[in-house]
Design a protein around this motif. Structure first.
Motif, PDB file in Angstrom:
ATOM      1  N   HIS A   1       0.832  -1.194   0.000  1.00 29.43           N
ATOM      2  CA  HIS A   1       0.000   0.000   0.000  1.00 29.43           C
ATOM      3  C   HIS A   1       0.875   1.256   0.000  1.00 29.43           C
ATOM      4  N   TRP A   2       0.207   2.394  -0.203  1.00 29.44           N
ATOM      5  CA  TRP A   2       0.893   3.680  -0.332  1.00 29.44           C
ATOM      6  C   TRP A   2       1.777   3.985   0.878  1.00 29.44           C
TER       7      TRP A   2
ATOM      8  N   TYR B   1      -4.142   3.824   1.772  1.00 26.10           N
ATOM      9  CA  TYR B   1      -4.128   3.976   0.321  1.00 26.10           C
ATOM     10  C   TYR B   1      -5.032   5.149  -0.038  1.00 26.10           C
TER      11      TYR B   1
END
Length: 211
Positions: free
Chosen positions: A117-118, A136
């Protein structure tokens, strides 16, 4: 009542009930025609319920939506990170794989915490990853949706709270807005959100998918 032409089928009908404020029905133009509403309408709650029912629209169970207020965000962004908590990268795959293997399958699915994820943060105890949280971007916006998971044997010790706070601080430093969602009856998740400094914005219901 808001008619939004940018809404996809997945989000074509939703109701946001703002804490201490209005309820906002947002629909795509095709759904607005089906429900029989127009942009700017002001409707009573029972009118909305009846209109959705008549159009065959079913909504999911409501989620709580939590956010970080501006005042708390300024303090959180400069808060020291608790020892043992740090950002995770793909190089942490071995520790993360062990972590997810040790967690209950249902919890892993519900939390939706992913190493790619981010933003991802984790809490280590004696070299073992015991809690992880990831964010995210929400549909390309600056809203950063949060998931968190702590191993059952390590819950109730503040590991999840510390991980979410560190994750949220980093998101704020990057100019994004942390968001935390959970079912309204998930007492443990609600408590974690509040302990991590989130404030209830309201509840959100979205249309159920049709097969």
């Amino acid at each position: 009542m808001v008619v939004d032409p940018t809404l996809t089928d997945e989000w074509a009908v939703s109701i946001m009930s703002v804490e201490g404020g209005p309820r906002i029905l947002a629909v795509s133009p095709p759904r607005a025609n089906a429900v029989g509403v127009t942009h700017g309408d002001e409707l009573e709650a029972d009118q909305v319920t009846s209109a959705l029912l008549a159009a065959g629209v079913a909504l999911n169970a409501p989620d709580n939506i939590f956010h970080v207020t501006a005042a708390h965000g300024r303090a959180l962004a400069t808060e020291p990170i608790r020892p043992g908590v740090r950002a995770l990268t793909l190089d942490d795959h071995a520790a993360f794989d062990r972590f997810t293997a040790d967690a209950p399958d249902d919890d892993v699915d519900e939390a939706f915490v992913e190493l790619d994820h981010w933003l991802v943060f984790g809490c280590f105890v004696d070299g073992r990853l015991v809690s992880a949280a990831s964010m995210y971007p929400w549909d390309g916006s600056t809203l950063a949706d949060t998931g968190v998971l702590t191993l059952p044997a390590y819950r109730g010790r503040g590991h999840g709270v510390a991980t979410v706070r560190a994750l949220s601080a980093r998101a704020l430093q990057l100019g994004d807005e942390p968001q935390y969602r959970c079912q309204v009856d998930n007492v443990a998740s609600v408590s974690l959100a509040q302990a991590a400094g989130f404030t209830l914005l309201g509840t959100w219901e979205v249309v159920l998918p049709t097969d």
